[in-house]
Design an enzyme around this catalytic site. Structure first.
Site, PDB file in Angstrom:
ATOM      1  CD  GLU A  26       0.083  -0.780  -6.790  1.00 11.11           C
ATOM      2  OE1 GLU A  26      -0.751  -0.595  -5.884  1.00 11.11           O
ATOM      3  OE2 GLU A  26       1.187  -0.251  -6.348  1.00 11.11           O
ATOM      4  CG  HIS A  27      -4.335  -2.586 -10.344  1.00  9.83           C
ATOM      5  ND1 HIS A  27      -5.584  -1.882 -10.150  1.00  9.83           N
ATOM      6  CD2 HIS A  27      -3.592  -1.477 -10.516  1.00  9.83           C
ATOM      7  CE1 HIS A  27      -5.672  -0.789 -10.652  1.00  9.83           C
ATOM      8  NE2 HIS A  27      -4.502  -0.134 -10.847  1.00  9.83           N
ATOM      9  CB  SER A  67      -7.764  18.696  10.909  1.00  6.06           C
ATOM     10  OG  SER A  67      -6.781  18.568   9.795  1.00  6.06           O
ATOM     11  CG  LEU A 121       2.392   9.015  -0.223  1.00  9.64           C
ATOM     12  CD1 LEU A 121       3.482   9.963  -0.073  1.00  9.64           C
ATOM     13  CD2 LEU A 121       2.946   7.662  -0.539  1.00  9.64           C
ATOM     14  CB  SER A 122      -2.456   5.668   2.976  1.00 10.39           C
ATOM     15  OG  SER A 122      -3.828   4.808   3.098  1.00 10.39           O
ATOM     16  CB  SER A 123      -3.232  11.201   4.642  1.00 13.32           C
ATOM     17  OG  SER A 123      -4.680  11.513   3.677  1.00 13.32           O
ATOM     18  CD  GLU A 156     -10.435   4.982   3.651  1.00 12.29           C
ATOM     19  OE1 GLU A 156      -9.474   4.975   4.621  1.00 12.29           O
ATOM     20  OE2 GLU A 156     -10.021   5.488   2.557  1.00 12.29           O
ATOM     21  CG  ASP A 168      -4.540   2.077   1.808  1.00 13.50           C
ATOM     22  OD1 ASP A 168      -3.589   1.168   1.128  1.00 13.50           O
ATOM     23  OD2 ASP A 168      -5.484   2.711   1.276  1.00 13.50           O
ATOM     24  CE1 TYR A 217      -8.792  -0.022  -7.493  1.00 11.18           C
ATOM     25  CE2 TYR A 217     -11.050   0.116  -7.042  1.00 11.18           C
ATOM     26  CZ  TYR A 217      -9.883  -0.336  -6.834  1.00 11.18           C
ATOM     27  OH  TYR A 217     -10.122  -1.208  -5.559  1.00 11.18           O
TER      28      TYR A 217
HETATM   29  P1  ADP Z   1      -4.855   9.294   0.798  1.00 10.38           P
HETATM   30  O1  ADP Z   1      -5.372   8.388   1.803  1.00 10.38           O
HETATM   31  O2  ADP Z   1      -4.186   8.777  -0.282  1.00 10.38           O
HETATM   32  O3  ADP Z   1      -4.124  10.389   1.412  1.00 10.38           O
HETATM   33  P2  ADP Z   1      -7.756   9.638   0.346  1.00 10.38           P
HETATM   34  O4  ADP Z   1      -8.728  10.384  -0.228  1.00 10.38           O
HETATM   35  O5  ADP Z   1      -7.958   8.266   0.719  1.00 10.38           O
HETATM   36  O6  ADP Z   1      -6.367   9.892   0.081  1.00 10.38           O
HETATM   37  O7  ADP Z   1      -7.978  10.443   2.025  1.00 10.38           O
HETATM   38  C1  ADP Z   1      -7.602  11.968   2.178  1.00 10.38           C
HETATM   39  C2  ADP Z   1      -8.604  12.448   2.983  1.00 10.38           C
HETATM   40  O8  ADP Z   1      -8.550  12.042   4.536  1.00 10.38           O
HETATM   41  C3  ADP Z   1      -8.505  13.820   2.988  1.00 10.38           C
HETATM   42  O9  ADP Z   1      -9.495  14.317   2.449  1.00 10.38           O
HETATM   43  C4  ADP Z   1      -9.366  14.106   4.550  1.00 10.38           C
HETATM   44  O10 ADP Z   1     -10.842  13.920   4.461  1.00 10.38           O
HETATM   45  C5  ADP Z   1      -8.742  12.945   5.359  1.00 10.38           C
HETATM   46  N1  ADP Z   1      -7.614  13.112   6.223  1.00 10.38           N
HETATM   47  C6  ADP Z   1      -6.526  12.670   6.120  1.00 10.38           C
HETATM   48  N2  ADP Z   1      -5.616  13.279   6.975  1.00 10.38           N
HETATM   49  C7  ADP Z   1      -6.004  14.326   7.483  1.00 10.38           C
HETATM   50  C8  ADP Z   1      -5.753  15.378   8.257  1.00 10.38           C
HETATM   51  N3  ADP Z   1      -4.480  15.375   8.743  1.00 10.38           N
HETATM   52  N4  ADP Z   1      -6.612  16.270   8.549  1.00 10.38           N
HETATM   53  C9  ADP Z   1      -7.778  16.150   8.168  1.00 10.38           C
HETATM   54  N5  ADP Z   1      -8.162  15.303   7.262  1.00 10.38           N
HETATM   55  C10 ADP Z   1      -7.302  14.169   6.912  1.00 10.38           C
HETATM   56 MG    MG Z   2      -6.712   6.721   1.566  1.00 11.34          MG
END
Ligand code: ADP
Ligand code: MG
Length: 367
Positions: A26-27, A67, A121-123, A156, A168, A217
């Protein structure tokens, strides 16, 4: 709403990609160091179809993104493209492929995800990697999984405006839930290794938002750069002997000590360790993040302490940038849900609002 209901026809293809959690390291990524993420069971699915409309009667591309999670549709054309929000991640992937010389037609894109958004969790990486995988499939693009991670990272950075490393996207593109990905963030040397024996991953959110995460950070990054300059190395990754950091003034000495010891912990795992030892390294990582790097908060310390004292837990620590957010624990196979219930009972008694993120309760895999 499914693809058919939104766009009036079935999709041509679909692909998915998982979220990730970092187990150790981490970091370290902005110090050119080593990380050890794994994929989580939750994933993002992207479906693609061709869009027939051309904007304004001209032969310009017009994309439509939907979405399901946000219940939001966005349309973007070549002449009007300053997407914000979720559209920027998808549009970034499309544009970067286009700039790399691939011809991308007008698209309908449907997104559905079980990765919690904004919980660390890197959505975002899951969305990018799933989008790129679906595009590769639809258009037969000759790009490999590492290139997908690189396009995703650039999407990104350049389109969503997030200065992220490549961990990620590499984790989402190359890891799965049975494996951890060792990654050297300087050379991109990597190794996919099995999860520690008879163990599984438990992620619990502390319920404390990462309010100071941004400023904290940036401050830590600056401190690490200053420490590297003082020690006359390109990055703290180049220091392997922790005694070298003793010449630094405080707090740089503690910051550097965290980075050096954390890198060494990851390298130890690379040699092959038992689940018990892996857990000890996670515990040591938390202590280092708390005392030397000073990125923990009382809630995370409490949560991690409860986890570490619980039967069946090999080790636990905060994960992500810190200042709030989630914990990750390595626990005995099959016991994560029972352990989570027990831990949350104690933790939430103290007035916190912790919740289990992995394994997912109720939510099913989107794919
Ligand atoms: P993390 O990656 O940790 O979840 P982030 O801030 O890096 O947090 O990314 C979240 C952003 O990614 C959301 O605010 C949105 O803009 C986008 N995102 C991720 N998954 C989706 C989804 N299933 N539908 C729409 N936007 C999404
Ligand atoms: Mg992210």
């Amino acid at each position: 709403m499914d693809f058919q209901q939104v766009f009036g026809k079935p999709p041509e293809t679909q692909a998915s990609a998982p979220g990730r959690v970092n187990l150790l390291g981490e970091h370290t990524d902005y110090n050119d160091g080593f990380v050890l993420p794994t994929a989580i069971p939750q994933s993002t699915m992207v479906q693609l179809g061709f869009s027939s409309d051309a904007s304004g009667g001209l032969r310009l591309r017009q994309h439509h993104f939907y979405s399901e999670n946000l219940n939001e549709q966005v349309s973007i054309s070549d002449i009007n493209h300053t997407p914000s929000g979720f559209a920027s991640y998808i549009f970034g992937c499309i544009e970067l492929l286009q700039k790399a010389g691939y011809t991308i037609p007008s698209l309908c894109v449907y997104v559905k995800s079980s990765v919690p958004m904004g919980s660390g969790l890197s959505s975002s990486a899951a969305l990018e990697v799933a989008t790129l995988r679906a595009l590769r499939q639809l258009l037969n693009l000759p790009i490999d999984d590492v290139e997908i991670a690189q396009f995703a990272q650039q999407a990104e950075i350049q389109y969503a405006g997030v200065q992220c490393g490549i961990m990620d996207q590499m984790a989402s593109s190359l890891a799965d839930t049975e494996h951890i990905l060792f990654l050297d963030t300087r050379t991109l040397e990597r190794r996919v290794m099995p999860l520690p024996e008879k163990a599984e991953i438990l992620v619990i959110d502390s319920g404390v938002p990462r309010t100071l995460a941004g400023s904290g950070y940036n401050q830590r990054r600056a401190e690490c750069e200053e420490a590297a300059r003082s020690l006359k190395v390109k990055a703290l990754r180049d220091i392997t002997d922790v005694n070298v950091t003793k010449t630094l003034p405080e707090p740089l000495q503690r910051r550097a000590r965290h980075v050096v010891t954390e890198n060494n912990r990851v390298l130890e795992v690379l040699q092959g360790v038992t689940s018990e030892r892996f857990g000890e390294l996670m515990n040591a990582s938390h202590a280092s993040l708390r005392d030397d790097y000073e990125v923990s908060v009382p809630a995370l310390d409490r949560l991690v302490e409860i986890l570490q004292k619980t039967e069946g837990v090999f080790g636990a620590r905060l994960t992500g940038a810190g200042f709030g957010g989630a914990s990750v624990a390595l626990v005995r196979s099959g016991e994560s849900k029972g352990i989570a219930t027990h831990v949350l009972e104690q933790y939430n008694q103290a007035g916190y609002n912790g919740q289990i993120l992995v394994p997912s309760l109720g939510l099913t895999d989107a794919a």
